[in-house]
Design a protein around this motif. Structure first.
Motif, short mmCIF file in Angstrom:
data_model
loop_
_atom_site.label_atom_id
_atom_site.label_comp_id
_atom_site.label_asym_id
_atom_site.label_seq_id
_atom_site.Cartn_x
_atom_site.Cartn_y
_atom_site.Cartn_z
N PRO A 153 0.81 -1.21 0.00
CA PRO A 153 0.00 0.00 0.00
C PRO A 153 0.85 1.27 0.00
CG PRO A 153 0.10 -0.87 2.20
CD PRO A 153 0.85 -1.83 1.33
N LEU A 154 1.94 1.27 -0.75
CA LEU A 154 2.88 2.38 -0.74
C LEU A 154 2.91 3.07 -2.09
CD1 LEU A 154 5.92 0.67 1.04
CD2 LEU A 154 4.09 2.02 2.08
N ALA A 155 3.39 4.29 -2.08
CA ALA A 155 3.61 5.01 -3.33
C ALA A 155 4.85 4.44 -4.02
CB ALA A 155 3.80 6.50 -3.07
N ASP A 156 4.97 4.67 -5.32
CA ASP A 156 6.08 4.10 -6.07
C ASP A 156 7.22 5.11 -6.21
OD1 ASP A 156 5.19 5.93 -7.96
OD2 ASP A 156 4.26 4.42 -9.24
N ALA A 157 8.22 4.72 -7.00
CA ALA A 157 9.41 5.55 -7.14
C ALA A 157 9.11 6.89 -7.81
CB ALA A 157 10.47 4.79 -7.95
N ASP A 158 8.18 6.91 -8.75
CA ASP A 158 7.83 8.16 -9.42
C ASP A 158 7.26 9.17 -8.44
OD1 ASP A 158 8.70 7.27 -11.88
OD2 ASP A 158 6.73 6.51 -12.48
N TYR A 159 6.41 8.68 -7.53
CA TYR A 159 5.84 9.59 -6.55
C TYR A 159 6.92 10.11 -5.60
CZ TYR A 159 2.74 11.64 -3.11
OH TYR A 159 2.13 12.52 -2.27
N LEU A 160 7.86 9.24 -5.22
CA LEU A 160 8.97 9.68 -4.37
C LEU A 160 9.75 10.80 -5.05
CD1 LEU A 160 10.80 9.37 -1.86
CD2 LEU A 160 12.08 7.65 -3.15
N ARG A 216 8.08 7.76 11.89
CA ARG A 216 7.37 8.87 12.51
C ARG A 216 6.18 9.29 11.64
NH1 ARG A 216 12.70 12.42 12.62
NH2 ARG A 216 12.42 11.77 10.45
N ARG A 217 5.32 10.07 12.21
CA ARG A 217 4.08 10.44 11.53
C ARG A 217 4.35 11.19 10.22
NH1 ARG A 217 -1.17 11.04 13.33
NH2 ARG A 217 -2.47 12.49 12.14
N HIS A 218 5.39 12.03 10.17
CA HIS A 218 5.62 12.86 9.00
C HIS A 218 6.57 12.23 7.98
CE1 HIS A 218 8.69 13.92 12.00
NE2 HIS A 218 9.49 14.09 10.97
N ASP A 219 7.09 11.02 8.25
CA ASP A 219 7.97 10.36 7.30
C ASP A 219 7.15 9.76 6.15
OD1 ASP A 219 10.09 10.96 8.97
OD2 ASP A 219 9.96 9.05 10.04
N LEU A 220 7.75 9.70 4.98
CA LEU A 220 7.07 9.15 3.80
C LEU A 220 7.80 7.91 3.33
CD1 LEU A 220 4.98 9.33 1.51
CD2 LEU A 220 6.60 10.79 0.27
N LEU A 221 7.10 6.77 3.39
CA LEU A 221 7.66 5.48 2.98
C LEU A 221 7.17 5.13 1.58
CD1 LEU A 221 9.13 2.78 3.56
CD2 LEU A 221 7.01 1.99 4.66
N CYS A 222 8.10 4.79 0.69
CA CYS A 222 7.78 4.41 -0.68
C CYS A 222 8.53 3.13 -1.05
CB CYS A 222 8.16 5.51 -1.68
SG CYS A 222 7.32 7.08 -1.42
N ARG A 223 8.01 2.44 -2.05
CA ARG A 223 8.71 1.27 -2.58
C ARG A 223 9.40 1.68 -3.87
NH1 ARG A 223 6.17 -4.33 -5.02
NH2 ARG A 223 8.09 -5.55 -5.00
N VAL A 231 12.66 6.04 2.37
CA VAL A 231 11.91 6.84 3.33
C VAL A 231 12.40 8.27 3.24
CG1 VAL A 231 11.15 7.09 5.71
CG2 VAL A 231 11.84 4.83 4.85
N LEU A 232 11.50 9.18 2.94
CA LEU A 232 11.79 10.61 2.93
C LEU A 232 11.65 11.13 4.35
CD1 LEU A 232 12.42 13.20 1.36
CD2 LEU A 232 9.96 13.43 0.94
N LEU A 233 12.71 11.73 4.89
CA LEU A 233 12.75 12.15 6.29
C LEU A 233 12.87 13.66 6.39
CD1 LEU A 233 15.36 9.48 7.49
CD2 LEU A 233 12.87 9.32 7.68
N PRO A 234 11.76 14.37 6.46
CA PRO A 234 11.83 15.84 6.59
C PRO A 234 12.41 16.26 7.93
CG PRO A 234 9.63 15.07 5.92
CD PRO A 234 10.39 13.87 6.39
#
Length: 305
Positions: A153-160, A216-223, A231-234
């Motif tokens: 249920p994750l976004a893909d590389a393009d979305y990252l 964490r709540r604000h991290d973005l996990l993608c495949r 994982v995008l870590l703001p």
């Protein structure tokens, strides 16, 4: 038979074995009561409650993977069932009044079961809060997008890439750190080769859930692709990112993942790297993370050799 339920067959076998042992113990040491002496109210209340607890056990095991929380819930419910079961047997079998050990069998498991069940529900609640937080986070990011991976249920590389393209200039403008974490499952192709791609997809889904509970709540996990995640870590310094990477590595190593058919433990290992954005765009940051991963994999191979 449901594959998740099949994983817990040994738990069922153990519970039934203990319940039958209690039945045989009562029958061998006591005398059967005559039907006129039966208390139908107690039989319906205690026996019906025991049956309902068995239903709860079945529903819980059918929907949960193996692990500490599942074990706590199972043992807690099993103690409740055994206490009610022994109470029910007491309605059919008369034991000498001088004996007191049967009262302990009827009463002692109940408080133990409630304590373990409460601990299990608490940790289950924490699991759900972590998963819900990630679901809310993904819904906020993905509401206007359809760039989802087909297995997880994750976004893909393009979305990252699109999120990096937006987050990097914003971080530079606000002078806030931004890091990228990449996790790669070691030798995951062996899982697909041994158990099949359908089982491999199920393992990836479990890994995805495990990672979400450690972010964490604000991290973005993608495949990114295959068995590689990002994982995008703001607002995260590189040292913080490395700490989080180590925590993810350890959580994957301790994941209680078992095969659907035989129930054997599927041992997973992961390599993680973390890089902090400098004067990067999306592609250069991804390129640096790929280079760091290649070096980490090479060091791992040299270590094994």
């Amino acid at each position: 038979m449901n594959s998740m339920f099949y994983l817990h067959r040994l738990k069922w076998a153990g519970l039934l074995l203990v319940a039958n042992a209690g039945l045989l113990l009562y029958l061998s040491l006591g005398d059967l009561k005559t039907m006129p002496s039966w208390s139908w109210t107690d039989i319906a209340g205690e026996g019906g409650s025991a049956a309902l607890v068995l239903v709860w056990l079945g529903l819980m095991l059918k929907g949960r993977p193996a692990g500490r929380v599942t074990n706590l819930l199972f043992i807690g419910l099993a103690c409740l069932f055994l206490s009610l079961w022994m109470d029910t047997l007491d309605e059919f079998v008369a034991l000498p009044e001088a004996w007191v050990w049967d009262h302990w069998l009827e009463s002692a498991p109940m408080p133990v079961g409630f304590v373990l069940l409460t601990i299990g529900i608490y940790h289950w609640h924490r699991e759900q809060l972590a998963i819900n937080a990630q679901m809310v986070n993904r819904e906020r990011h993905f509401r206007e997008h359809r760039q989802f991976d087909k297995v997880t249920p994750l976004a893909d590389a393009d979305y990252l890439r699109s999120q990096l393209a937006a987050a990097l200039p914003e971080a530079q403008a606000n002078q806030q750190p931004l890091s990228l974490l990449v996790l790669d499952l070691d030798e995951f192709h062996l899982v697909n080769a041994r158990y099949g791609h359908a089982e491999g997809d199920r393992v990836l889904q479990l890994v995805c859930q495990q990672m979400m509970m450690n972010l964490r709540r604000h991290d973005l996990l993608c495949r990114l692709a295959g068995d590689r995640f990002a994982v995008l870590l703001p607002n995260t310094l590189e040292a913080q990112a490395h700490t989080l990477a180590l925590e993810l590595t350890q959580s994957i190593a301790h994941l209680a993942c078992k095969s659907s058919l035989q129930g054997e433990r599927i041992q997973l290992r992961a390599t993680t790297v973390a890089v902090m954005a400098r004067q990067d765009d999306a592609e250069s940051l991804l390129a640096r993370s790929n280079l760091a991963m290649a070096r980490a994999k090479q060091a791992l191979e040299l270590k094994r050799a």
